[in-house]
Design a protein around this motif. Sequence first.
Motif, PDB file in Angstrom:
ATOM      1  N   ASP A  53       5.570   4.583   0.525  1.00  0.00           N
ATOM      2  CA  ASP A  53       5.440   3.124   0.606  1.00  0.00           C
ATOM      3  C   ASP A  53       5.167   2.688   2.034  1.00  0.00           C
ATOM      4  O   ASP A  53       5.730   3.236   2.992  1.00  0.00           O
ATOM      5  N   GLN A  54       4.321   1.660   2.167  1.00  0.00           N
ATOM      6  CA  GLN A  54       4.006   1.074   3.467  1.00  0.00           C
ATOM      7  C   GLN A  54       4.353  -0.417   3.411  1.00  0.00           C
ATOM      8  O   GLN A  54       3.488  -1.265   3.178  1.00  0.00           O
ATOM      9  N   PRO A  55       5.620  -0.763   3.594  1.00  0.00           N
ATOM     10  CA  PRO A  55       6.039  -2.168   3.422  1.00  0.00           C
ATOM     11  C   PRO A  55       5.481  -3.119   4.467  1.00  0.00           C
ATOM     12  O   PRO A  55       5.583  -4.328   4.296  1.00  0.00           O
ATOM     13  N   LEU A  56       4.884  -2.587   5.535  1.00  0.00           N
ATOM     14  CA  LEU A  56       4.250  -3.456   6.525  1.00  0.00           C
ATOM     15  C   LEU A  56       2.736  -3.507   6.349  1.00  0.00           C
ATOM     16  O   LEU A  56       1.994  -3.855   7.272  1.00  0.00           O
ATOM     17  N   VAL A  57       2.283  -3.168   5.160  1.00  0.00           N
ATOM     18  CA  VAL A  57       0.905  -3.432   4.722  1.00  0.00           C
ATOM     19  C   VAL A  57       1.053  -3.930   3.300  1.00  0.00           C
ATOM     20  O   VAL A  57       0.816  -3.219   2.334  1.00  0.00           O
ATOM     21  N   ALA A  58       1.455  -5.185   3.154  1.00  0.00           N
ATOM     22  CA  ALA A  58       1.892  -5.668   1.851  1.00  0.00           C
ATOM     23  C   ALA A  58       1.747  -7.176   1.735  1.00  0.00           C
ATOM     24  O   ALA A  58       1.626  -7.882   2.736  1.00  0.00           O
ATOM     25  N   ALA A  59       1.748  -7.637   0.492  1.00  0.00           N
ATOM     26  CA  ALA A  59       1.789  -9.068   0.182  1.00  0.00           C
ATOM     27  C   ALA A  59       3.051  -9.330  -0.626  1.00  0.00           C
ATOM     28  O   ALA A  59       3.393  -8.550  -1.526  1.00  0.00           O
ATOM     29  N   TYR A  60       3.743 -10.409  -0.301  1.00  0.00           N
ATOM     30  CA  TYR A  60       5.029 -10.714  -0.940  1.00  0.00           C
ATOM     31  C   TYR A  60       5.069 -12.174  -1.382  1.00  0.00           C
ATOM     32  O   TYR A  60       4.374 -13.025  -0.810  1.00  0.00           O
ATOM     33  N   ARG A  61       5.932 -12.427  -2.366  1.00  0.00           N
ATOM     34  CA  ARG A  61       6.287 -13.807  -2.683  1.00  0.00           C
ATOM     35  C   ARG A  61       7.307 -14.265  -1.642  1.00  0.00           C
ATOM     36  O   ARG A  61       8.340 -13.618  -1.425  1.00  0.00           O
ATOM     37  N   THR A  62       7.004 -15.377  -1.008  1.00  0.00           N
ATOM     38  CA  THR A  62       7.859 -15.845   0.079  1.00  0.00           C
ATOM     39  C   THR A  62       9.289 -16.092  -0.395  1.00  0.00           C
ATOM     40  O   THR A  62      10.257 -15.761   0.295  1.00  0.00           O
TER      41      THR A  62
ATOM     42  N   ALA B 201      15.573  -3.897  -2.648  1.00  0.00           N
ATOM     43  CA  ALA B 201      16.028  -5.055  -3.415  1.00  0.00           C
ATOM     44  C   ALA B 201      14.870  -5.829  -4.051  1.00  0.00           C
ATOM     45  O   ALA B 201      15.101  -6.867  -4.669  1.00  0.00           O
ATOM     46  N   LEU B 202      13.642  -5.336  -3.904  1.00  0.00           N
ATOM     47  CA  LEU B 202      12.473  -6.044  -4.425  1.00  0.00           C
ATOM     48  C   LEU B 202      11.817  -5.264  -5.546  1.00  0.00           C
ATOM     49  O   LEU B 202      11.831  -4.027  -5.569  1.00  0.00           O
ATOM     50  N   ASP B 203      11.208  -5.994  -6.471  1.00  0.00           N
ATOM     51  CA  ASP B 203      10.373  -5.408  -7.519  1.00  0.00           C
ATOM     52  C   ASP B 203       8.946  -5.340  -6.975  1.00  0.00           C
ATOM     53  O   ASP B 203       8.321  -6.376  -6.743  1.00  0.00           O
ATOM     54  N   LEU B 204       8.444  -4.127  -6.774  1.00  0.00           N
ATOM     55  CA  LEU B 204       7.183  -3.957  -6.063  1.00  0.00           C
ATOM     56  C   LEU B 204       6.162  -3.209  -6.915  1.00  0.00           C
ATOM     57  O   LEU B 204       6.508  -2.330  -7.703  1.00  0.00           O
ATOM     58  N   VAL B 205       4.899  -3.567  -6.741  1.00  0.00           N
ATOM     59  CA  VAL B 205       3.793  -2.789  -7.301  1.00  0.00           C
ATOM     60  C   VAL B 205       3.102  -2.076  -6.147  1.00  0.00           C
ATOM     61  O   VAL B 205       3.076  -2.569  -5.023  1.00  0.00           O
ATOM     62  N   ARG B 206       2.563  -0.887  -6.448  1.00  0.00           N
ATOM     63  CA  ARG B 206       1.958  -0.055  -5.413  1.00  0.00           C
ATOM     64  C   ARG B 206       0.449  -0.019  -5.565  1.00  0.00           C
ATOM     65  O   ARG B 206      -0.072   0.092  -6.670  1.00  0.00           O
ATOM     66  N   VAL B 207      -0.239  -0.108  -4.427  1.00  0.00           N
ATOM     67  CA  VAL B 207      -1.699  -0.098  -4.391  1.00  0.00           C
ATOM     68  C   VAL B 207      -2.136   1.057  -3.499  1.00  0.00           C
ATOM     69  O   VAL B 207      -1.734   1.112  -2.329  1.00  0.00           O
ATOM     70  N   PRO B 208      -2.937   2.012  -4.004  1.00  0.00           N
ATOM     71  CA  PRO B 208      -3.378   3.123  -3.148  1.00  0.00           C
ATOM     72  C   PRO B 208      -4.231   2.605  -1.991  1.00  0.00           C
ATOM     73  O   PRO B 208      -5.051   1.704  -2.157  1.00  0.00           O
TER      74      PRO B 208
ATOM     75  N   LEU C 147       0.835  -1.194   0.000  1.00  0.00           N
ATOM     76  CA  LEU C 147       0.000   0.000   0.000  1.00  0.00           C
ATOM     77  C   LEU C 147       0.871   1.245   0.000  1.00  0.00           C
ATOM     78  O   LEU C 147       2.007   1.235   0.504  1.00  0.00           O
ATOM     79  N   ILE C 148       0.328   2.314  -0.555  1.00  0.00           N
ATOM     80  CA  ILE C 148       0.935   3.629  -0.401  1.00  0.00           C
ATOM     81  C   ILE C 148      -0.076   4.516   0.311  1.00  0.00           C
ATOM     82  O   ILE C 148      -1.288   4.378   0.132  1.00  0.00           O
ATOM     83  N   ASP C 149       0.418   5.417   1.159  1.00  0.00           N
ATOM     84  CA  ASP C 149      -0.477   6.258   1.946  1.00  0.00           C
ATOM     85  C   ASP C 149      -0.891   7.489   1.158  1.00  0.00           C
ATOM     86  O   ASP C 149      -0.590   7.612  -0.039  1.00  0.00           O
ATOM     87  N   ALA C 150      -1.575   8.409   1.816  1.00  0.00           N
ATOM     88  CA  ALA C 150      -2.120   9.584   1.129  1.00  0.00           C
ATOM     89  C   ALA C 150      -1.029  10.474   0.546  1.00  0.00           C
ATOM     90  O   ALA C 150      -1.275  11.210  -0.411  1.00  0.00           O
ATOM     91  N   GLU C 151       0.180  10.411   1.120  1.00  0.00           N
ATOM     92  CA  GLU C 151       1.298  11.211   0.606  1.00  0.00           C
ATOM     93  C   GLU C 151       2.129  10.444  -0.413  1.00  0.00           C
ATOM     94  O   GLU C 151       3.173  10.925  -0.857  1.00  0.00           O
TER      95      GLU C 151
END
Length: 347
Positions: free
Chosen positions: A119-128, A215-222, A112-116
């Motif tokens: 990045d919020q890496p502790l609200v996320a889904a990852y490949r283990t 080090a990760l390839d990430l997609v962002r979700v509002p 997730l990304i916040d209103a500003e």
Amino acid sequence: MLAGGAARRLGGADKPGVRVGGRALLDRVLGACADARTTVVVADPRPTARPVRWAREEPPGGGPLAALEAGLRHTTAEHVVVLSADLPFLEPATVGDLLAALRAGDADGALLIDAEGRDQPLVAAYRTAALHRVLTSLTTTPTHDVAPAPGDSAAAHGTPASSGAPGTRTPPGTRTPPGTHIPPGAAAPAGEAPAAPAPPRSALAGLPLRRLTAALDLVRVPGHIASFDCDTWDDIASARARIREHGHVLDEWISAVKDELGIDLDVDTGVLLDLARDAAHGVARPAAPLTTFLVGYAAARAGGGPEAVAEAARKAAALALRWADEETAAEPDVAPDATPDTRPDAE
């Protein structure tokens, strides 16, 4: 779920146990991921609204990457959702959105990304597998931005202590005089119990989260509401105020009651509210709570579930309407085929 931080901006308060809307923050986050096959909470064990598996980083308070490493040891899932324990507005739908975004492509994670736009890496889904790859790399790569974990000495970060052999450190709490060196395997001084060996320290302790995300390839979700976290008492006050706003209070209350009673049931709230209204207006105001209680009891006897609640509510609502119709009907006073009253006192 990472729930073992020091909460310094809350004055060291037990942040996962702080209540927002009548529920502990930790329980609110657990409710948002109730469909998880395995839920691991990295923290000291405590009572929770549903069963979880507990883990702990070494040393306790060693930071988010050490906690993440400790939690990953307890799952073999292909995908993991990583959450902090201070997200009062996280919903199951948001967790589903993160997993859907992850599965839709080849990225290592979706966060997730916040209103500003942060990045919020502790609200996320990852490949283990991606997490394991990066964490393993970080444990073997020299780092220069490691912050000492609370209570750790310089020796814990690779600098030999002023006493003892290089690479060893005196266990906390011993009464050995300064400068005394006890070789490994030697007996403790007279009157002292042998010190237990210190548990192995995670090589990730003290590393910041940015080492992982870089080090990760990430997609962002509002998700500016779902990503709202409670770092300060002002944040907690804001969360409590929002919950009591008119547009949120009823859903929040129902969720809190279900959590308190251990009920995992989704029902049509509108049907029950309509029933309560019909009972209050067509019968009497106290009939509203009594009727909804009886509907719940009848639904439970019928096996429970949303269908049972809906059927019991339909019958009770029809009864309330028939009851009200009798009072408003002008003629006739008796059913058309009723036998005339022949009692002596009848007029």
